[in-house]
Motif scaffolding. Sequence first.
Motif, PDB file in Angstrom:
ATOM      1  N   LYS A   1       8.047  62.131  -0.577  1.00 28.95           N
ATOM      2  CA  LYS A   1       9.476  62.393  -0.390  1.00 28.95           C
ATOM      3  C   LYS A   1       9.775  63.835  -0.810  1.00 28.95           C
ATOM      4  O   LYS A   1       9.373  64.777  -0.133  1.00 28.95           O
ATOM      5  CB  LYS A   1      10.300  61.375  -1.189  1.00 28.95           C
ATOM      6  CG  LYS A   1      10.072  59.913  -0.791  1.00 28.95           C
ATOM      7  CD  LYS A   1      10.940  58.988  -1.617  1.00 28.95           C
ATOM      8  CE  LYS A   1      10.800  57.525  -1.231  1.00 28.95           C
ATOM      9  NZ  LYS A   1       9.509  56.942  -1.649  1.00 28.95           N
ATOM     10  N   GLY A   2      10.486  64.010  -1.907  1.00 27.51           N
ATOM     11  CA  GLY A   2      10.990  65.322  -2.288  1.00 27.51           C
ATOM     12  C   GLY A   2       9.924  66.368  -2.528  1.00 27.51           C
ATOM     13  O   GLY A   2      10.067  67.521  -2.106  1.00 27.51           O
TER      14      GLY A   2
ATOM     15  N   ALA B   1      10.901  67.171   9.227  1.00 23.96           N
ATOM     16  CA  ALA B   1      11.763  68.114   8.509  1.00 23.96           C
ATOM     17  C   ALA B   1      11.124  69.494   8.435  1.00 23.96           C
ATOM     18  O   ALA B   1      11.831  70.505   8.377  1.00 23.96           O
ATOM     19  CB  ALA B   1      12.062  67.590   7.103  1.00 23.96           C
ATOM     20  N   ALA B   2       9.784  69.526   8.473  1.00 25.18           N
ATOM     21  CA  ALA B   2       9.065  70.802   8.468  1.00 25.18           C
ATOM     22  C   ALA B   2       8.939  71.395   9.868  1.00 25.18           C
ATOM     23  O   ALA B   2       8.306  72.445  10.041  1.00 25.18           O
ATOM     24  CB  ALA B   2       7.683  70.611   7.857  1.00 25.18           C
TER      25      ALA B   2
ATOM     26  N   LYS C   1       0.876  69.275   2.251  1.00 28.37           N
ATOM     27  CA  LYS C   1       1.919  70.305   2.359  1.00 28.37           C
ATOM     28  C   LYS C   1       1.329  71.606   2.897  1.00 28.37           C
ATOM     29  O   LYS C   1       1.923  72.273   3.749  1.00 28.37           O
ATOM     30  CB  LYS C   1       2.568  70.524   0.989  1.00 28.37           C
ATOM     31  CG  LYS C   1       3.896  71.273   1.058  1.00 28.37           C
ATOM     32  CD  LYS C   1       4.487  71.574  -0.313  1.00 28.37           C
ATOM     33  CE  LYS C   1       4.346  70.488  -1.319  1.00 28.37           C
ATOM     34  NZ  LYS C   1       5.080  70.806  -2.585  1.00 28.37           N
ATOM     35  N   ALA C   2       0.151  71.962   2.406  1.00 30.95           N
ATOM     36  CA  ALA C   2      -0.513  73.176   2.898  1.00 30.95           C
ATOM     37  C   ALA C   2      -0.917  73.021   4.359  1.00 30.95           C
ATOM     38  O   ALA C   2      -0.802  73.964   5.155  1.00 30.95           O
ATOM     39  CB  ALA C   2      -1.731  73.485   2.038  1.00 30.95           C
ATOM     40  N   ALA C   3      -1.365  71.813   4.733  1.00 31.05           N
ATOM     41  CA  ALA C   3      -1.793  71.570   6.110  1.00 31.05           C
ATOM     42  C   ALA C   3      -0.630  71.639   7.091  1.00 31.05           C
ATOM     43  O   ALA C   3      -0.839  71.907   8.284  1.00 31.05           O
ATOM     44  CB  ALA C   3      -2.487  70.209   6.211  1.00 31.05           C
TER      45      ALA C   3
ATOM     46  N   THR D   1      11.576  69.973  -1.751  1.00 30.49           N
ATOM     47  CA  THR D   1      12.904  69.988  -2.360  1.00 30.49           C
ATOM     48  C   THR D   1      12.876  69.638  -3.835  1.00 30.49           C
ATOM     49  O   THR D   1      13.873  69.818  -4.528  1.00 30.49           O
ATOM     50  CB  THR D   1      13.840  69.004  -1.632  1.00 30.49           C
ATOM     51  OG1 THR D   1      13.266  67.688  -1.676  1.00 30.49           O
ATOM     52  CG2 THR D   1      14.029  69.418  -0.173  1.00 30.49           C
ATOM     53  N   SER D   2      11.743  69.125  -4.324  1.00 30.87           N
ATOM     54  CA  SER D   2      11.601  68.793  -5.742  1.00 30.87           C
ATOM     55  C   SER D   2      10.466  69.620  -6.334  1.00 30.87           C
ATOM     56  O   SER D   2       9.357  69.631  -5.772  1.00 30.87           O
ATOM     57  CB  SER D   2      11.292  67.305  -5.933  1.00 30.87           C
ATOM     58  OG  SER D   2      12.343  66.502  -5.438  1.00 30.87           O
TER      59      SER D   2
END
Length: 412
Positions: free
Chosen positions: A50-51, A167-168, A140-142, A56-57
């Motif tokens: 999630k965040g 969202a990305a 996240k990096a991928a 966002t977190s």
Amino acid sequence: MADTSTIVIVGAGLTAAFAAQGLREEGFEGRILLIGAEPERPYERPPLSKGYLLGTSPRDEVFVHPAQWYDENRVELVLRAEVVAIDRESGEVVLKGGVRHAYDRLLLATGSEPRRLSVPGATDYGVMYLRRLEDSDRIKAAFTRGPRVVIVGAGWIGLETAAAARAAGLEVTVLEAAELPLLRVLGPEMARMFADLHREHGVDLRFGVQVAGITGTGADGGGAVTGVELGDGTVIPADLVLVGVGITPSVALAVEAGLDVDDGVLVDDHLRTSDPAIFAAGDVANAFHPRLGTHIRVEHWENARRQGALAARTMLGQDAVFDRLPYFFSDQYDLGMEYVGYAEPGAYDHLVIRGDLDKRELVAFWLAEGRVLAGMNVNVWDVVGEVEALILSARVVDVERLANPGIALADV
């Protein structure tokens, strides 16, 4: 227990952190040893899909306690350490390398591991799974390496990561063997709501499909993924493949130690295993639930917190029982939901919708013979306590009143 006693907790996740906290809050003054295989101190897993994954977190917010909490509360953290055996006769746990730690009480909070794909290419081209903090970092990096994401599995992890990828700004395809997402958990009516939600946000949902293999360049674990091959020969191009097809409880230690195991470590309603000195809690525990009259294993955040705190009390000899109803939550796009109760497939005979399904502002109730088994509020808040009260009452309800938003749930 005497202050000189030692409690060892195996597993350094949310359950373990709440067990250690509970022990100190209950006045235990003895030694607490918390052993975990990961390099990080205990953290919470929901932000990983999630965040935190969304960015966002911040990283610091995922941890259960500040780093100094463990020293301040005399909780010994042994990280990057793998427990390979439990010597019940001597009352010791054995670490890889041979180091032993004695215990008077032992808590197994070993959690679970993702189920792995067993198709050609699944181990060769960097297929990803989301379970640990480092997994979320890698995913996240991928997200920055290419626009095409294929997610295998339309459960909670699959859908939440799909929402994060959209969202990305990425192209997302979700593959699911069943006819709808979350079908076993929610049934067809509510499953369609989640399917519609993701389609509206541009996700390519493909149901009733089988994954036959993963394609890529290079091999031996260092290759790059290029696509997912389906059973009919179709290849879906991919820059990232993420698998979320469920988890399995980490029971190897318990099995080797001769404890009773059946879809998790079997425990009673006090979280005691078949060995009175050993307890189990969290994802790994298949606990007897006195209200439901059966053993259940719950793989969610709230259960980890509750059982960790309860295990602290029962390890100190208190007559505490595991009787809270299962609870979980999810956030996807602009939809937030909470679910409380327990309604297995085939166990309910009626679904009641209270509110507006088209606007996704509702409370859904699963009933059997007129009694509420479970409820899910979607973009409607501060009703979980009332839903839980309806379930615990075990009373036959008036379905028309239950469906009427003009009548307070407390009056139903």
